[in-house]
Write a protein that holds these residues in place. Structure first.
Motif, short mmCIF file in Angstrom:
data_model
loop_
_atom_site.label_atom_id
_atom_site.label_comp_id
_atom_site.label_asym_id
_atom_site.label_seq_id
_atom_site.Cartn_x
_atom_site.Cartn_y
_atom_site.Cartn_z
N UNK A 1 0.84 -1.19 0.00
CA UNK A 1 0.00 0.00 0.00
C UNK A 1 0.89 1.25 0.00
N UNK A 2 0.33 2.36 -0.42
CA UNK A 2 1.07 3.61 -0.46
C UNK A 2 1.49 4.03 0.95
N UNK A 3 0.66 3.75 1.93
CA UNK A 3 0.95 4.16 3.30
C UNK A 3 2.17 3.44 3.88
N UNK A 4 2.59 2.32 3.30
CA UNK A 4 3.77 1.62 3.80
C UNK A 4 5.05 2.40 3.53
N UNK A 5 5.03 3.25 2.55
CA UNK A 5 6.21 4.05 2.23
C UNK A 5 6.21 5.40 2.92
N UNK A 6 5.28 5.61 3.84
CA UNK A 6 5.18 6.90 4.52
C UNK A 6 6.35 7.07 5.49
N UNK A 7 6.62 8.29 5.80
CA UNK A 7 7.69 8.60 6.74
C UNK A 7 8.49 9.78 6.25
N UNK A 8 9.47 10.15 7.02
CA UNK A 8 10.29 11.30 6.66
C UNK A 8 11.24 10.94 5.53
N UNK A 9 11.27 11.77 4.51
CA UNK A 9 12.14 11.54 3.37
C UNK A 9 13.41 12.36 3.44
N UNK A 10 13.43 13.37 4.28
CA UNK A 10 14.61 14.21 4.40
C UNK A 10 14.20 15.66 4.57
N UNK A 11 15.19 16.52 4.63
CA UNK A 11 14.94 17.95 4.78
C UNK A 11 15.17 18.64 3.45
N UNK A 12 14.19 19.39 3.01
CA UNK A 12 14.29 20.12 1.75
C UNK A 12 13.99 21.58 2.03
N UNK A 13 14.88 22.44 1.61
CA UNK A 13 14.74 23.86 1.89
C UNK A 13 13.57 24.45 1.11
#
Length: 131
Positions: free
Chosen positions: A67-79
């Motif tokens: 499911x799409x929700x399995x890939x949820x989480x912080x991806x990093x910091x983007x200015x």
């Protein structure tokens, strides 16, 4: 990541077949060389993705029933407000134009690239947005 790796490997195989056909059809070395370089790049990226997928294990995008929700989480910091990428691009453009116009402009462009990269990297170490 395994799916992306296979995608690049298959693209590399396709580019290789097209490069062979192009060489036999046209006998033109410059276009064939460019196609051979694209074959190498596609295989290089495909190998890297497959190697990384083997090291880090299965990812949510590798699960066919995922499911799409399995890939949820912080991806990093983007200015959200940085102007430095614009200055880096302008400096690189100045450097490229300097190759055409003259060495003096190229040297100014290299200096501008170095200064803008320093500003980009250390953006959050000084001033209002430092933590």
């Amino acid at each position: 990541m395994r799916v992306q790796g296979w995608l690049f490997i298959l693209c590399g195989a396709f580019f290789a077949a097209v490069a062979v056909v192009y060489w036999f059809w046209s006998r033109e070395p410059v276009g064939t060389t460019a196609m051979a370089i694209s074959v190498g790049f596609a295989f290089m990226i495909g190998y890297y993705l497959m190697y990384t997928a083997r090291r880090i294990g299965a990812q949510p995008e590798d699960n066919k029933q995922g499911e799409i929700s399995e890939g949820a989480g912080e991806l990093g910091f983007f200015s959200p407000h940085s102007w430095w990428p614009l200055f880096v691009c302008l400096a690189v453009s100045l450097t490229a134009v300097g190759l055409v116009i003259g060495w003096w402009l190229f040297i100014i462009g290299v200096f501008a690239v170095i200064m803008s990269m320093i500003g980009f990297v250390f953006e959050y170490y000084r001033g209002h947005f430092s933590h």
